[in-house]
Design a protein around this motif. Structure first.
Motif, short mmCIF file in Angstrom:
data_model
loop_
_atom_site.label_atom_id
_atom_site.label_comp_id
_atom_site.label_asym_id
_atom_site.label_seq_id
_atom_site.Cartn_x
_atom_site.Cartn_y
_atom_site.Cartn_z
N ASN A 201 -11.14 7.62 -6.98
CA ASN A 201 -9.78 8.04 -7.48
C ASN A 201 -8.00 7.05 -7.08
O ASN A 201 -7.38 6.59 -8.08
CB ASN A 201 -9.83 9.45 -7.41
CG ASN A 201 -10.88 10.13 -8.55
OD1 ASN A 201 -10.94 9.73 -9.27
ND2 ASN A 201 -10.47 11.37 -7.73
N GLY A 202 -8.26 7.07 -5.85
CA GLY A 202 -7.42 5.68 -5.23
C GLY A 202 -7.82 5.42 -3.91
O GLY A 202 -8.91 6.28 -3.03
N ILE A 203 -7.33 4.51 -3.75
CA ILE A 203 -7.43 4.01 -2.27
C ILE A 203 -6.77 2.86 -1.61
O ILE A 203 -6.01 2.92 -2.07
CB ILE A 203 -8.70 2.52 -2.75
CG1 ILE A 203 -8.26 1.63 -2.89
CG2 ILE A 203 -10.46 3.24 -2.89
CD1 ILE A 203 -8.87 0.03 -3.03
N THR A 204 -6.61 3.59 -0.03
CA THR A 204 -5.38 2.43 0.83
C THR A 204 -6.34 1.22 0.70
O THR A 204 -7.28 1.83 1.98
CB THR A 204 -4.60 3.38 1.83
OG1 THR A 204 -4.42 4.15 1.05
CG2 THR A 204 -4.08 2.89 2.71
N ASP A 205 -5.42 -0.05 1.35
CA ASP A 205 -5.98 -1.26 1.65
C ASP A 205 -4.82 -1.60 2.36
O ASP A 205 -3.86 -2.19 2.05
CB ASP A 205 -6.22 -2.60 0.77
CG ASP A 205 -7.28 -3.45 1.07
OD1 ASP A 205 -7.10 -3.72 2.20
OD2 ASP A 205 -7.88 -4.56 0.25
N TYR A 206 -5.11 -2.01 4.14
CA TYR A 206 -4.98 -1.66 5.01
C TYR A 206 -4.36 -3.57 5.55
O TYR A 206 -3.39 -3.93 6.11
CB TYR A 206 -4.88 -1.30 6.49
CG TYR A 206 -5.21 -0.14 6.29
CD1 TYR A 206 -3.37 1.15 6.60
CD2 TYR A 206 -5.70 1.27 5.57
CE1 TYR A 206 -3.07 2.21 6.48
CE2 TYR A 206 -5.50 2.53 5.90
CZ TYR A 206 -4.36 3.18 6.27
OH TYR A 206 -4.19 4.67 5.74
N LEU A 207 -5.13 -3.98 5.07
CA LEU A 207 -5.49 -5.75 5.23
C LEU A 207 -4.18 -6.46 4.16
O LEU A 207 -3.14 -6.94 4.78
CB LEU A 207 -7.00 -6.10 4.74
CG LEU A 207 -7.64 -6.02 5.66
CD1 LEU A 207 -9.00 -6.23 5.71
CD2 LEU A 207 -6.97 -6.27 7.23
N THR A 208 -4.40 -5.73 3.10
CA THR A 208 -3.20 -6.14 2.05
C THR A 208 -2.23 -5.34 1.52
O THR A 208 -1.56 -5.65 0.62
CB THR A 208 -4.20 -6.44 0.32
OG1 THR A 208 -4.36 -4.57 0.09
CG2 THR A 208 -5.23 -7.32 0.60
N ARG A 209 -2.30 -4.26 2.63
CA ARG A 209 -1.31 -3.16 2.15
C ARG A 209 -1.10 -2.79 0.63
O ARG A 209 0.14 -2.98 0.40
CB ARG A 209 -0.22 -3.79 2.96
CG ARG A 209 0.15 -3.85 4.16
CD ARG A 209 0.96 -4.38 5.19
NE ARG A 209 1.85 -3.64 5.28
CZ ARG A 209 2.02 -2.28 6.45
NH1 ARG A 209 1.11 -2.33 7.24
NH2 ARG A 209 3.29 -1.04 6.62
N GLU A 210 -1.83 -2.35 -0.20
CA GLU A 210 -1.86 -2.35 -1.09
C GLU A 210 -2.17 -0.77 -1.31
O GLU A 210 -3.14 0.11 -0.59
CB GLU A 210 -2.69 -2.76 -2.36
CG GLU A 210 -2.26 -4.18 -2.14
CD GLU A 210 -2.56 -4.71 -3.07
OE1 GLU A 210 -2.37 -6.67 -3.64
OE2 GLU A 210 -4.01 -4.91 -3.26
N VAL A 211 -1.36 0.24 -1.61
CA VAL A 211 -2.10 1.64 -2.20
C VAL A 211 -2.64 1.77 -4.25
O VAL A 211 -1.44 1.73 -4.68
CB VAL A 211 -1.30 2.80 -1.79
CG1 VAL A 211 -1.70 4.04 -2.64
CG2 VAL A 211 -0.85 3.01 -0.53
N SER A 212 -4.09 1.57 -4.52
CA SER A 212 -3.94 1.50 -5.91
C SER A 212 -4.49 3.19 -6.48
O SER A 212 -5.16 4.09 -5.98
CB SER A 212 -5.38 0.37 -5.67
OG SER A 212 -4.85 -0.38 -5.46
#
Length: 238
Positions: A201-212
């Protein structure tokens, strides 16, 4: 007494074979789509490690190609005794899928702040008065599991599935959470569906610093998902 080294050698040989199979299965993931499918599959078996998920996946697919199971993807996997406890038995001719099971040991100490003070307890040994006891991973052993399609017996109760929140979100909550994400140096992305973020439903990517967050949900579910990403990250987005 002479059989013990042979048993240990046989176990080590099985572990080596499992590790080799795991290495080959991971090496076979040669494209981004292959990794995406592997991650989506692993997400369905969160109670197992990624290594064991890959082992189950490759062995089940081989069983499917051999005509021993009806579907290419396993659905419900358990050990021999677990199936017996559910009043189901492994069908004749069905081979189990080899996985890596953890071996733990119990350690005790009166001074847990001192790493050198921990001692391993023997089988059946009780700790001394005042000692703290903790379990630690000490190794791996070969084990086997079977998919439900390899068993027969009583029906297995269906697991309750989570349901998405429905309806509108409290006014201003999405904007407040979004501002918090951006204030912490992350970019908030709204993606069209779960397929865009590996089935989540949602993810947090710490490499790209994006919350989707996926947008094919009601506003209440989107806000809940965004709050979840803020609150359950290992170190928190803040």
């Amino acid at each position: 007494m002479r059989q013990q080294p042979q048993s240990r050698a046989a176990r080590d040989a099985k572990l080596d074979a499992i590790q080799e199979q795991l290495t080959k299965s991971v090496a076979a993931l040669v494209s981004g789509d292959d990794w995406r499918r592997a991650l989506e599959f692993a997400a369905r078996f969160r109670s197992r490690s990624f290594n064991n998920t890959m082992l189950i996946h490759v062995q089940h697919y081989a069983a499917y190609e051999a005509g021993r199971v009806p579907d290419p993807v396993p659905t419900y996997v358990a050990g021999f005794k677990q199936w017996l406890s559910l009043n189901r038995q492994v069908m004749k001719g069905q081979s189990g899928y080899a996985i890596l099971a953890p071996v733990t040991g119990r350690y005790a100490t009166k001074t847990p702040e001192n790493p050198e003070s921990w001692r391993r307890l023997g089988r059946g040994e009780k700790p001394q008065w005042g000692e703290v006891v903790r379990s630690r991973l000490v190794g791996l052993r070969p084990a086997h599991v079977w998919d439900i399609s390899q068993t027969d017996g009583d029906p297995v109760p269906e697991r309750p599935l989570p349901t998405l929140l429905q309806g509108q979100a409290p006014v201003g909550l999405w904007d407040g959470l979004a501002a918090r994400v951006q204030a912490c140096g992350f970019t908030l992305k709204q993606v069209p569906d779960a397929a865009s973020i590996y089935g989540a439903n949602g993810i947090t990517d710490y490499l790209t610093r994006e919350v989707s967050v996926r947008t094919d949900m009601d506003a209440a579910a989107q806000v809940k998902t965004l709050a979840h990403e803020l609150l359950t990250a290992p170190t928190g987005v803040p």
